[in-house]
Design an enzyme around this catalytic site. Structure first.
Site, PDB file in Angstrom:
ATOM      1  N   ASN A 114      42.277  39.830  35.418  1.00 10.86           N
ATOM      2  CA  ASN A 114      42.849  39.459  36.711  1.00 10.86           C
ATOM      3  C   ASN A 114      41.724  39.372  37.745  1.00 10.86           C
ATOM      4  O   ASN A 114      41.025  40.365  37.983  1.00 10.86           O
ATOM      5  CB  ASN A 114      43.894  40.527  37.098  1.00 10.86           C
ATOM      6  N   HIS A 156      40.825  40.214  42.960  1.00  9.43           N
ATOM      7  CA  HIS A 156      40.017  40.937  43.950  1.00  9.43           C
ATOM      8  C   HIS A 156      38.640  40.335  44.195  1.00  9.43           C
ATOM      9  O   HIS A 156      37.950  40.734  45.124  1.00  9.43           O
ATOM     10  CB  HIS A 156      39.984  42.426  43.622  1.00  9.43           C
ATOM     11  N   HIS A 192      47.303  36.230  40.872  1.00  8.33           N
ATOM     12  CA  HIS A 192      48.575  36.439  41.586  1.00  8.33           C
ATOM     13  C   HIS A 192      48.522  35.680  42.908  1.00  8.33           C
ATOM     14  O   HIS A 192      47.770  36.044  43.809  1.00  8.33           O
ATOM     15  CB  HIS A 192      48.744  37.946  41.823  1.00  8.33           C
ATOM     16  N   ARG A 213      50.106  35.365  46.031  1.00 13.32           N
ATOM     17  CA  ARG A 213      51.092  36.113  46.819  1.00 13.32           C
ATOM     18  C   ARG A 213      51.619  35.257  47.958  1.00 13.32           C
ATOM     19  O   ARG A 213      50.928  34.340  48.435  1.00 13.32           O
ATOM     20  CB  ARG A 213      50.464  37.387  47.380  1.00 13.32           C
ATOM     21  N   ARG A 249      47.005  36.724  50.459  1.00  2.62           N
ATOM     22  CA  ARG A 249      45.968  37.667  50.893  1.00  2.62           C
ATOM     23  C   ARG A 249      44.723  37.613  50.006  1.00  2.62           C
ATOM     24  O   ARG A 249      43.663  38.021  50.422  1.00  2.62           O
ATOM     25  CB  ARG A 249      46.514  39.101  50.947  1.00  2.62           C
ATOM     26  N   GLU A 256      50.694  34.974  38.185  1.00  2.00           N
ATOM     27  CA  GLU A 256      51.643  36.010  38.625  1.00  2.00           C
ATOM     28  C   GLU A 256      52.322  35.503  39.872  1.00  2.00           C
ATOM     29  O   GLU A 256      51.645  35.022  40.798  1.00  2.00           O
ATOM     30  CB  GLU A 256      50.898  37.295  38.962  1.00  2.00           C
ATOM     31  N   THR A 284      51.151  45.567  43.329  1.00  2.00           N
ATOM     32  CA  THR A 284      52.516  45.502  42.803  1.00  2.00           C
ATOM     33  C   THR A 284      52.941  46.916  42.418  1.00  2.00           C
ATOM     34  O   THR A 284      52.467  47.456  41.425  1.00  2.00           O
ATOM     35  CB  THR A 284      52.559  44.560  41.587  1.00  2.00           C
ATOM     36  N   GLU A 299      55.959  42.274  30.407  1.00  2.00           N
ATOM     37  CA  GLU A 299      54.737  43.049  30.643  1.00  2.00           C
ATOM     38  C   GLU A 299      55.180  44.411  31.159  1.00  2.00           C
ATOM     39  O   GLU A 299      55.888  44.504  32.167  1.00  2.00           O
ATOM     40  CB  GLU A 299      53.831  42.344  31.658  1.00  2.00           C
ATOM     41  N   HIS A 347      48.298  47.321  34.619  1.00  2.00           N
ATOM     42  CA  HIS A 347      48.263  47.957  35.930  1.00  2.00           C
ATOM     43  C   HIS A 347      47.550  49.302  35.845  1.00  2.00           C
ATOM     44  O   HIS A 347      47.989  50.197  35.135  1.00  2.00           O
ATOM     45  CB  HIS A 347      49.650  48.161  36.548  1.00  2.00           C
TER      46      HIS A 347
HETATM   47  N1  PXP Z   1      49.727  43.069  35.644  1.00  2.00           N
HETATM   48  C1  PXP Z   1      50.440  42.778  36.756  1.00  2.00           C
HETATM   49  C2  PXP Z   1      51.780  42.143  36.593  1.00  2.00           C
HETATM   50  C3  PXP Z   1      49.910  43.045  38.033  1.00  2.00           C
HETATM   51  O1  PXP Z   1      50.630  42.757  39.134  1.00  2.00           O
HETATM   52  C4  PXP Z   1      48.614  43.581  38.127  1.00  2.00           C
HETATM   53  C5  PXP Z   1      48.006  43.820  39.466  1.00  2.00           C
HETATM   54  O2  PXP Z   1      47.887  42.639  40.167  1.00  2.00           O
HETATM   55  C6  PXP Z   1      47.917  43.838  36.946  1.00  2.00           C
HETATM   56  C7  PXP Z   1      48.501  43.591  35.710  1.00  2.00           C
HETATM   57  C8  PXP Z   1      46.526  44.365  36.953  1.00  2.00           C
HETATM   58  O3  PXP Z   1      46.485  45.637  37.530  1.00  2.00           O
HETATM   59  P1  PXP Z   1      45.085  46.240  37.944  1.00  2.00           P
HETATM   60  O4  PXP Z   1      44.507  45.346  38.979  1.00  2.00           O
HETATM   61  O5  PXP Z   1      45.436  47.602  38.441  1.00  2.00           O
HETATM   62  O6  PXP Z   1      44.252  46.263  36.688  1.00  2.00           O
END
Ligand code: PXP
Length: 239
Positions: free
Chosen positions: A7, A10, A43, A45, A49, A70, A101, A151, A190
């Site tokens: 992901n 960030h 994602h 949003r 952001r 996402e 999330t 998921e 997550h």
């Molecule tokens: N899976 C989903 C559905 C999420 O919303 C997120 C966070 O955006 C992640 C995985 C990844 O989580 P993390 O950034 O804490 O690794």
């Protein structure tokens, strides 16, 4: 094999802190792809952001590995998904004031709202995933919605220690077994880090982990290529 979805949200968070064009999440996605990521997750949003509409367009264009979009279950996001037709779309709950999330989607309580979305995205060839808590009633809802993928939210597991963590791990393993028995592909994510990923990666029914924040943070110290390779290694060692 357990797939790793990286992901890159960030990277866009850092870019947007200055309102300039760098660091570029597409460049991060291409480095992750080169380091062995099996997919890229982003994602989009409602408040934009981090990831922007243009990022989604560029990622869709440039990646050789699957893009997992996402998205919240809104009309705006449905239209965007149908326009770009990513490989997968993971439906997440979204609240403007949350930092990330925070919980799973209440698939069970929102059946009628989710059913047309799951159907429409699926008909467009998009693999729909529901980001849910590892609870039997949420798996039952995913089954009745006809979602091909769930998921499982690992956030609570990551925050807990000792016996409470073990109990949450068992809840995730049981949910994964129940979903897989019903023909649903199971992903998880997550809060995963090098230190907590192994027991999750060892759950045999899991097909994919999605990991973002830790990898992007780690990339500051060792580079993204190395961070992704180390996570890949930690996941493979646990299997
Ligand atoms: N899976 C989903 C559905 C999420 O919303 C997120 C966070 O955006 C992640 C995985 C990844 O989580 P993390 O950034 O804490 O690794």
């Amino acid at each position: 094999m357990l797939r790793l979805g990286v992901n890159i949200d960030h990277v866009a968070t850092v870019r947007n802190a200055r309102g300039v064009g760098y660091p570029d999440p597409l460049r991060a996605a291409l480095i992750a792809q080169g380091a062995g990521a099996d997919g890229i997750t982003a994602h989009l949003r409602e408040d934009r952001r981090h990831i922007s509409d243009d990022d989604i367009a560029r990622l869709s264009e440039a990646l050789n590995i699957p893009l997992n979009l996402e998205m919240a279950a809104t009309d705006e996001m449905r239209a965007i998904a149908l326009r770009h037709r990513p490989h997968a779309a993971c439906i997440v709950p979204e609240r403007r004031e949350e930092l990330t999330t925070e919980g799973g989607l209440d698939a069970s309580g929102q059946h009628d709202r989710l059913a047309p979305l799951v159907r429409e995205l699926g008909a467009a060839g998009i693999r729909v995933s529901l980001f849910i808590e590892p609870a039997p009633r949420q798996i039952a809802a995913a089954i009745s919605l006809g979602a091909p993928v769930v998921e499982l939210h690992t956030g609570h597991y990551c925050e807990l220690d000792g016996a409470a963590r073990e109990a949450e791990l068992k809840r995730i393993a049981d949910a994964a077994a129940l979903a897989a028995k019903n023909g649903i592909e199971v992903h998880a994510g997550h809060g995963l880090t090098y230190d907590n990923v192994a027991p999750i990666a060892a759950i045999p029914q899991l097909a994919e982990l999605n990991i973002g924040h830790f990898l992007i943070g780690e990339a500051i110290f060792v580079g993204l290529d190395e961070a992704v390779r180390r996570m890949r290694h930690a996941m493979d060692a646990a299997r």
